[in-house]
Design a protein around this motif. Structure first.
Motif, PDB file in Angstrom:
ATOM      1  N   GLY A  11       2.436 -21.955  47.502  1.00  0.00           N
ATOM      2  CA  GLY A  11       1.694 -22.150  48.077  1.00  0.00           C
ATOM      3  C   GLY A  11       0.420 -22.943  47.960  1.00  0.00           C
ATOM      4  O   GLY A  11      -0.735 -22.462  48.619  1.00  0.00           O
ATOM      5  N   GLY A  12       0.283 -23.364  46.666  1.00  0.00           N
ATOM      6  CA  GLY A  12      -0.990 -23.729  46.074  1.00  0.00           C
ATOM      7  C   GLY A  12      -1.520 -22.693  45.111  1.00  0.00           C
ATOM      8  O   GLY A  12      -2.735 -22.936  44.482  1.00  0.00           O
ATOM      9  N   VAL A  13      -0.997 -21.620  45.014  1.00  0.00           N
ATOM     10  CA  VAL A  13      -1.695 -20.482  44.038  1.00  0.00           C
ATOM     11  C   VAL A  13      -0.865 -19.993  43.039  1.00  0.00           C
ATOM     12  O   VAL A  13       0.555 -19.665  43.332  1.00  0.00           O
ATOM     13  N   ALA A  14      -0.785 -20.001  41.728  1.00  0.00           N
ATOM     14  CA  ALA A  14      -0.466 -19.712  40.660  1.00  0.00           C
ATOM     15  C   ALA A  14      -0.679 -18.408  39.859  1.00  0.00           C
ATOM     16  O   ALA A  14      -1.945 -18.487  39.511  1.00  0.00           O
ATOM     17  N   ASP A  15       0.055 -17.427  39.837  1.00  0.00           N
ATOM     18  CA  ASP A  15      -0.357 -16.220  39.233  1.00  0.00           C
ATOM     19  C   ASP A  15      -0.044 -16.471  37.628  1.00  0.00           C
ATOM     20  O   ASP A  15       0.897 -16.883  37.252  1.00  0.00           O
ATOM     21  N   VAL A  16      -1.177 -16.215  37.055  1.00  0.00           N
ATOM     22  CA  VAL A  16      -1.314 -16.488  35.600  1.00  0.00           C
ATOM     23  C   VAL A  16      -0.593 -15.390  34.760  1.00  0.00           C
ATOM     24  O   VAL A  16      -0.183 -15.463  33.691  1.00  0.00           O
ATOM     25  N   GLY A  17      -0.621 -14.245  35.457  1.00  0.00           N
ATOM     26  CA  GLY A  17      -0.095 -12.888  34.725  1.00  0.00           C
ATOM     27  C   GLY A  17      -1.162 -12.315  33.759  1.00  0.00           C
ATOM     28  O   GLY A  17      -2.225 -12.446  33.982  1.00  0.00           O
ATOM     29  N   HIS A  18      -0.636 -11.818  32.672  1.00  0.00           N
ATOM     30  CA  HIS A  18      -1.348 -11.058  31.695  1.00  0.00           C
ATOM     31  C   HIS A  18      -2.258 -10.098  32.374  1.00  0.00           C
ATOM     32  O   HIS A  18      -3.575 -10.349  32.502  1.00  0.00           O
ATOM     33  N   THR A  19      -2.135  -8.812  33.027  1.00  0.00           N
ATOM     34  CA  THR A  19      -2.540  -7.837  33.438  1.00  0.00           C
ATOM     35  C   THR A  19      -4.005  -7.408  32.649  1.00  0.00           C
ATOM     36  O   THR A  19      -4.631  -6.631  33.171  1.00  0.00           O
ATOM     37  N   GLY A  49      -8.188  -0.989  34.863  1.00  0.00           N
ATOM     38  CA  GLY A  49      -8.467  -1.967  33.867  1.00  0.00           C
ATOM     39  C   GLY A  49      -7.142  -3.226  33.800  1.00  0.00           C
ATOM     40  O   GLY A  49      -7.084  -3.788  33.027  1.00  0.00           O
ATOM     41  N   THR A  50      -6.658  -3.122  35.247  1.00  0.00           N
ATOM     42  CA  THR A  50      -5.612  -4.361  35.157  1.00  0.00           C
ATOM     43  C   THR A  50      -6.315  -5.410  35.853  1.00  0.00           C
ATOM     44  O   THR A  50      -7.282  -5.227  36.569  1.00  0.00           O
ATOM     45  N   HIS A  51      -5.757  -6.762  35.783  1.00  0.00           N
ATOM     46  CA  HIS A  51      -6.544  -7.778  36.130  1.00  0.00           C
ATOM     47  C   HIS A  51      -5.527  -8.691  37.010  1.00  0.00           C
ATOM     48  O   HIS A  51      -4.269  -8.807  36.682  1.00  0.00           O
ATOM     49  N   LEU A  52      -6.020  -9.452  37.845  1.00  0.00           N
ATOM     50  CA  LEU A  52      -5.132 -10.375  38.880  1.00  0.00           C
ATOM     51  C   LEU A  52      -5.975 -11.720  38.424  1.00  0.00           C
ATOM     52  O   LEU A  52      -7.063 -12.057  38.799  1.00  0.00           O
ATOM     53  N   ASN A  53      -5.046 -12.771  37.644  1.00  0.00           N
ATOM     54  CA  ASN A  53      -5.569 -13.850  37.322  1.00  0.00           C
ATOM     55  C   ASN A  53      -4.702 -14.980  37.992  1.00  0.00           C
ATOM     56  O   ASN A  53      -3.582 -15.028  38.069  1.00  0.00           O
ATOM     57  N   GLN A  54      -5.399 -15.924  38.458  1.00  0.00           N
ATOM     58  CA  GLN A  54      -4.786 -17.065  39.499  1.00  0.00           C
ATOM     59  C   GLN A  54      -5.516 -18.438  39.271  1.00  0.00           C
ATOM     60  O   GLN A  54      -6.601 -18.530  38.837  1.00  0.00           O
ATOM     61  N   VAL A  55      -4.671 -19.455  39.290  1.00  0.00           N
ATOM     62  CA  VAL A  55      -5.249 -20.842  39.346  1.00  0.00           C
ATOM     63  C   VAL A  55      -4.699 -21.439  40.800  1.00  0.00           C
ATOM     64  O   VAL A  55      -3.393 -21.453  41.106  1.00  0.00           O
ATOM     65  N   VAL A  56      -5.846 -21.803  41.331  1.00  0.00           N
ATOM     66  CA  VAL A  56      -5.586 -22.333  42.978  1.00  0.00           C
ATOM     67  C   VAL A  56      -5.748 -23.971  42.624  1.00  0.00           C
ATOM     68  O   VAL A  56      -6.629 -24.196  42.120  1.00  0.00           O
ATOM     69  N   HIS A  57      -4.791 -24.589  43.267  1.00  0.00           N
ATOM     70  CA  HIS A  57      -4.922 -26.027  43.122  1.00  0.00           C
ATOM     71  C   HIS A  57      -5.323 -26.471  44.705  1.00  0.00           C
ATOM     72  O   HIS A  57      -4.433 -26.441  45.680  1.00  0.00           O
ATOM     73  N   VAL A  58      -6.328 -26.897  45.088  1.00  0.00           N
ATOM     74  CA  VAL A  58      -7.043 -27.541  46.239  1.00  0.00           C
ATOM     75  C   VAL A  58      -6.938 -29.065  46.382  1.00  0.00           C
ATOM     76  O   VAL A  58      -7.709 -29.599  45.437  1.00  0.00           O
ATOM     77  N   LEU A  59      -6.262 -29.571  47.147  1.00  0.00           N
ATOM     78  CA  LEU A  59      -6.357 -30.994  47.128  1.00  0.00           C
ATOM     79  C   LEU A  59      -7.688 -31.481  47.827  1.00  0.00           C
ATOM     80  O   LEU A  59      -8.470 -30.898  48.179  1.00  0.00           O
ATOM     81  N   ALA A  60      -7.914 -32.818  47.688  1.00  0.00           N
ATOM     82  CA  ALA A  60      -9.073 -33.330  47.738  1.00  0.00           C
ATOM     83  C   ALA A  60      -9.791 -33.068  49.322  1.00  0.00           C
ATOM     84  O   ALA A  60     -10.922 -32.849  49.547  1.00  0.00           O
ATOM     85  N   GLY A  61      -8.981 -32.984  50.224  1.00  0.00           N
ATOM     86  CA  GLY A  61      -9.397 -32.750  51.553  1.00  0.00           C
ATOM     87  C   GLY A  61      -9.425 -31.387  51.820  1.00  0.00           C
ATOM     88  O   GLY A  61      -9.875 -30.757  53.129  1.00  0.00           O
ATOM     89  N   GLY A  62      -9.304 -30.293  50.984  1.00  0.00           N
ATOM     90  CA  GLY A  62      -9.380 -29.054  51.251  1.00  0.00           C
ATOM     91  C   GLY A  62      -8.247 -28.201  51.488  1.00  0.00           C
ATOM     92  O   GLY A  62      -8.177 -26.905  51.503  1.00  0.00           O
ATOM     93  N   ALA A  63      -7.085 -28.741  51.475  1.00  0.00           N
ATOM     94  CA  ALA A  63      -5.591 -28.077  51.776  1.00  0.00           C
ATOM     95  C   ALA A  63      -5.176 -27.738  50.624  1.00  0.00           C
ATOM     96  O   ALA A  63      -5.685 -28.288  49.309  1.00  0.00           O
ATOM     97  N   LEU A  64      -4.669 -26.314  50.508  1.00  0.00           N
ATOM     98  CA  LEU A  64      -3.845 -26.041  49.234  1.00  0.00           C
ATOM     99  C   LEU A  64      -2.801 -26.845  48.855  1.00  0.00           C
ATOM    100  O   LEU A  64      -1.972 -27.185  49.548  1.00  0.00           O
ATOM    101  N   ASP A  65      -2.335 -27.091  47.777  1.00  0.00           N
ATOM    102  CA  ASP A  65      -1.200 -28.031  47.352  1.00  0.00           C
ATOM    103  C   ASP A  65       0.073 -27.192  47.555  1.00  0.00           C
ATOM    104  O   ASP A  65       0.279 -26.509  46.825  1.00  0.00           O
ATOM    105  N   PRO A  66       0.782 -27.432  48.844  1.00  0.00           N
ATOM    106  CA  PRO A  66       2.070 -26.635  48.963  1.00  0.00           C
ATOM    107  C   PRO A  66       3.323 -26.795  47.881  1.00  0.00           C
ATOM    108  O   PRO A  66       3.730 -25.892  47.712  1.00  0.00           O
ATOM    109  N   GLY A  67       3.006 -27.921  46.898  1.00  0.00           N
ATOM    110  CA  GLY A  67       4.074 -27.971  45.942  1.00  0.00           C
ATOM    111  C   GLY A  67       3.440 -27.462  44.473  1.00  0.00           C
ATOM    112  O   GLY A  67       4.256 -27.619  43.567  1.00  0.00           O
ATOM    113  N   TRP A  68       2.332 -26.768  44.322  1.00  0.00           N
ATOM    114  CA  TRP A  68       2.021 -26.455  43.326  1.00  0.00           C
ATOM    115  C   TRP A  68       2.062 -24.618  43.246  1.00  0.00           C
ATOM    116  O   TRP A  68       1.286 -24.097  44.096  1.00  0.00           O
ATOM    117  N   GLY A  69       2.491 -24.054  42.321  1.00  0.00           N
ATOM    118  CA  GLY A  69       2.520 -22.672  42.473  1.00  0.00           C
ATOM    119  C   GLY A  69       3.476 -22.140  43.840  1.00  0.00           C
ATOM    120  O   GLY A  69       4.242 -22.695  44.072  1.00  0.00           O
TER     121      GLY A  69
END
Length: 186
Positions: free
Chosen positions: A149-157, A127-147
């Motif tokens: 390495g480009g991934v922000a954990d939203v929390g709230h399991t 019953g636990t969940h992993l929620n994330q928001v991933v920021h992908v730059l226009a060229g397909g790289a993850l945004d290193p300055g966001w979260g």
């Protein structure tokens, strides 16, 4: 995914033709304009275990689809960019893929700056969940300055990601829905 012109991308995945998705382009009147079978590129020892849980529109009119790639016992979620002609855009990310560690894509939205936000969700057991928001730059790289390495954990399991929208300046608006008997709103 609805494009600004009113055209729609639809995507289907079949276990009967592993490694292939069917991408359908539908015009504003609901007529099928084109259907394409797209072979998904995989490396040696890799496979695609699922695709098309989410479909989005790239800024150039191409389609972005969610995929899960597997190498050995490790599954990696990713976005794959497919041109309107039905070819994989190998200039996007690495060989057409923008990949991250964590949960699989459930929502894909285009941000005002032309980058992409990916709402990712996975049930991790009991019953636990992993929620994330991933920021992908226009060229397909993850945004290193966001979260991280480009991934922000939203929390709230105890809740699942249910909505995502993009604001200016890299702001992500996330909706969560309750998955517990408590009825706690997300």
């Amino acid at each position: 995914a609805v494009r600004a012109s009113g055209w729609v991308w639809g995507c289907g995945w079949s276990q009967q033709t592993p490694g292939t998705v069917r991408l359908t382009e539908i015009d504003p009147q609901g007529r099928i304009h084109a259907q394409r079978a797209v072979a998904l590129p995989v490396g040696v020892g890799q496979s695609v275990t699922s695709a098309c849980r989410a479909v989005g529109q790239a800024t150039d009119g191409s389609a972005l689809i969610s995929v899960d790639r597997k190498a050995g016992d490790v599954s990696t979620p990713a976005l794959l960019k497919i041109t309107r002609a039905g070819a994989v855009d190998t200039a996007f990310g690495t060989d057409g893929y923008a990949s991250w560690d964590g949960a699989g894509a459930e929502r894909i939205v285009t941000a005002p700056d032309g980058s992409y936000l990916v709402g990712a969700h996975a049930q991790t057991g009991a019953g636990t969940h992993l929620n994330q928001v991933v920021h992908v730059l226009a060229g397909g790289a993850l945004d290193p300055g966001w979260g991280t390495g480009g991934v922000a954990d939203v929390g709230h399991t105890d809740v699942a990601l249910s909505a995502l929208s993009a604001g200016s300046g890299g702001t992500a608006y996330v909706g969560l829905s309750s998955s517990t008997p408590s009825g706690r709103p997300g």
